[in-house]
Scaffold this active site. Structure first.
Site, PDB file in Angstrom:
ATOM      1  CE  LYS A   1      10.418  -9.144  -5.579  1.00  0.00           C
ATOM      2  NZ  LYS A   1       9.969  -9.790  -4.443  1.00  0.00           N
TER       3      LYS A   1
ATOM      4  CD  GLU B   1      -7.920  -5.697   2.363  1.00  0.00           C
ATOM      5  OE1 GLU B   1      -8.362  -7.020   2.074  1.00  0.00           O
ATOM      6  OE2 GLU B   1      -6.889  -5.609   3.245  1.00  0.00           O
TER       7      GLU B   1
ATOM      8  CB  THR C   1      -6.876  -8.618   6.493  1.00  0.00           C
ATOM      9  OG1 THR C   1      -5.616  -7.650   7.102  1.00  0.00           O
ATOM     10  CG2 THR C   1      -7.422  -7.457   5.674  1.00  0.00           C
TER      11      THR C   1
ATOM     12  CD1 TRP D   1       9.850 -10.235 -10.107  1.00  0.00           C
ATOM     13  CD2 TRP D   1       7.886  -9.534 -10.687  1.00  0.00           C
ATOM     14  NE1 TRP D   1       9.770  -8.944  -9.752  1.00  0.00           N
ATOM     15  CE2 TRP D   1       8.456  -8.307  -9.856  1.00  0.00           C
ATOM     16  CE3 TRP D   1       6.555  -9.227 -11.161  1.00  0.00           C
ATOM     17  CZ2 TRP D   1       7.888  -7.272  -9.536  1.00  0.00           C
ATOM     18  CZ3 TRP D   1       6.039  -7.882 -10.726  1.00  0.00           C
ATOM     19  CH2 TRP D   1       6.617  -7.049  -9.905  1.00  0.00           C
TER      20      TRP D   1
END
Ligand code: AMP
Length: 529
Positions: free
Chosen positions: A426, A318, A173, A431
């Protein structure tokens, strides 16, 4: 248990190339190598040459489980290596050449690769890597060197029978923090995800398609398309190193491409090129877009002006494809605007990858709730761990993969990716989605690329800074007005800066880590508030 009476046949990647070599022998595989030469071969040729290459690898003492790396663009030799290495029972380790030298050396050493196939474009890289990677016995250049290697031994007659749980592919990754982590997929996992890719609700890869592979084969196995094209006998076009919009449009028209797949930036620049040059792409019917969020404006233009349906999907190294970009029958009969609203989401749960969203304590957030949380995934082709390292935080105690994405799921399984957990802004305890702001900004006339990062702010903790690439003078106020129409007022970026380019990572995502570093000293224009 009353056992079923089926045959004991293991799911193996070699069965894919055998199938294509038997039934689609004359179906074309077209490739451009890095010297600019276009090679026209067929699935029959790929099958025959993969057996030859496997014979040469066996003669070079490659054994089952050995790791063999590729540092290569999308071309026919890379495709042959995909099948030869895995067919023999060795592990195909695809390496992203856009990483830094130290990262690549780390990856090759961690994987303990013994042979590396290198595109001539990366010979300089290979020379720098060789002293750092003493375990590599041989570096084979994908040109005359490769052809000589191929001719040096007899082809394998029959692919060896393997356990379907044997490791087949290894892909690290791009992790922006810490060392890259290796995802080791089994033959069983690859065959199952390839099947999912061929289903109509996957990418509907089928023998009627001419597929342009605009995803690098070093990124998540080219989203399984090199395997799916063999499973279905589709024509495959491998564009080599040149993914410029000019080249993409040329390929589409020359090879009557019907289906393609790639990250949003490829399609954004293709659309700009088509508009500039007044060209058309009449054969292209569908594209799969993923890897980062596709803006709604891209889908509108592709479909309204060019008749191309955009399947917007989410996935990761993944698990490869984690969602389906297709509509249900019910959604198909809804007004177009309703369909587009769903299309702008990141697809819906596809069979084989189960999804859940949880809060900070790990409690499920009910589907259909607007509260975002961490997206978890599990399934037979989702990584259950990483190669050669302990990663205690990567999975929950009950075995679900923690994707690191902040998302919501609606009650039909559509995913809205709010942000990467590390990129979400944030502000005052709430958010803000940098993705939503970027997508809205790209919808402004004149804005060709946008990136939003959160930077420290005395009053709110963090606030968004919008960076834009423009192709003509654009007023800040015009951009903010456009954003105000689609996002809550308190989300509006505190500042807008114009930049020459938006830096991308090796897999085509906005490099927010680099941007946060670059703009670390930014002084807010409202700093006094
Ligand atoms: P990679 O393993 O390099 O393919 O990166 C996977 C990550 O890309 C995911 O965890 C997401 O953060 C991001 N990603 C992939 N597809 C999408 C999408 N359609 N919308 C937003 N982010 C996406």
């Amino acid at each position: 248990m009353l056992r079923g009476l089926n045959m004991d046949r293991q799911l193996m990647i070699s069965s894919l190339i055998d199938y294509a070599g038997r039934n689609h022998r004359s179906t074309e595989v077209v490739a451009r190598t890095s010297d600019g030469v276009v090679t026209r071969s067929t699935w029959g040729d790929v099958s025959d040459r993969a057996r030859r290459l496997a014979g040469a690898l066996a003669a070079a003492d490659i054994e089952q489980g050995d790791r063999v790396a590729t540092i290569a663009w999308n071309d026919h030799r890379h495709l042959e290596a995909y099948y030869a290495i895995t067919g023999l029972g060795a592990v195909l380790h695809t390496v992203n050449p856009r990483l830094h030298d130290e990262q690549i050396a780390y990856i090759l050493n961690h994987a303990q690769d013994v042979i590396v196939f290198v595109d001539p474009d990366f010979l300089g890289l290979a020379e720098r890597l060789a002293p750092l990677c003493p375990k590599v016995r041989r570096w084979i250049t994908l040109g005359p060197d490769y052809e000589a290697f191929l001719a040096s031994a007899d082809p394998v007659d029959e692919w060896p029978l393997l356990d379907e749980w044997a490791a087949a592919t290894l892909c690290y990754t791009s992790g922006t923090t810490g060392h890259p982590k290796g995802v080791l997929q089994s033959h069983r996992a690859i065959v199952l995800q390839t099947w999912a890719t061929c289903t109509a609700d996957g990418h509907n890869v089928n023998s009627g398609e001419s597929i342009l592979l605009s995803v690098p084969m070093f990124h998540v196995n080219g989203w399984a398309i090199p395997f799916a094209a063999a499973m279905s006998g589709a024509k495959l076009v491998l564009p080599g190193s040149d993914l410029s919009p000019e080249a993409i449009v040329e390929w589409i028209n020359a090879e009557h491409v019907t289906l393609s797949a790639g990250v949003p930036t490829i399609w954004l620049s293709m659309v700009q090129h088509l508009q500039r040059t007044n060209q058309d792409i009449p054969t292209l019917r569908r594209i799969a877009v993923g890897g980062s969020a596709a803006p709604r404006s891209l889908m509108d233009t592709l479909e309204d002006d060019y008749g191309v349906f955009v399947a917007h999907v989410w996935g990761m190294t993944e698990m490869t494809q984690g969602s389906s970009g297709r509509f249900t029958n019910r959604v198909e009969s809804l007004p177009r605007e309703e369909q587009r609203r769903r299309q702008a989401m990141a697809g819906r749960e596809v069979f084989g990858v189960e999804l859940r969203v949880v809060d900070g304590e790990g409690n499920d957030i009910a589907r259909g709730t607007k509260t975002p949380g961490e997206l978890l995934a599990r399934g037979p082709w989702v990584a259950g761990g990483y190669f050669g390292i302990e990663t205690p935080d990567s999975h929950t105690a009950d075995g679900w993969l923690r994707t690191g994405d902040v998302a919501t799921l609606d009650d039909e399984g559509y995913i809205t990716i709010v942000d990467r957990a590390k990129d979400v802004i944030k502000s005052g305890g709430e958010w803000i989605s940098s993705i939503d702001l970027e997508n809205a900004a790209v919808g402004c006339p004149g804005v060709t690329q946008a990136a939003v990062i959160g930077l420290p702010h005395d009053r709110w903790g963090e606030r968004p800074l919008l960076l834009c690439v423009v192709d003509r003078p654009v007023e800040h106020s015009a951009i903010l007005r456009q954003l105000a129409a689609v996002v809550p007022k308190w989300w509006l970026p505190n500042d807008v800066a114009f930049v020459e380019e938006v830096p991308l990572t090796g897999t085509g995502k906005i490099d927010k880590k680099l941007l946060r570093e670059r703009f670390a000293g930014h002084v807010w224009s409202d700093a006094a508030n």
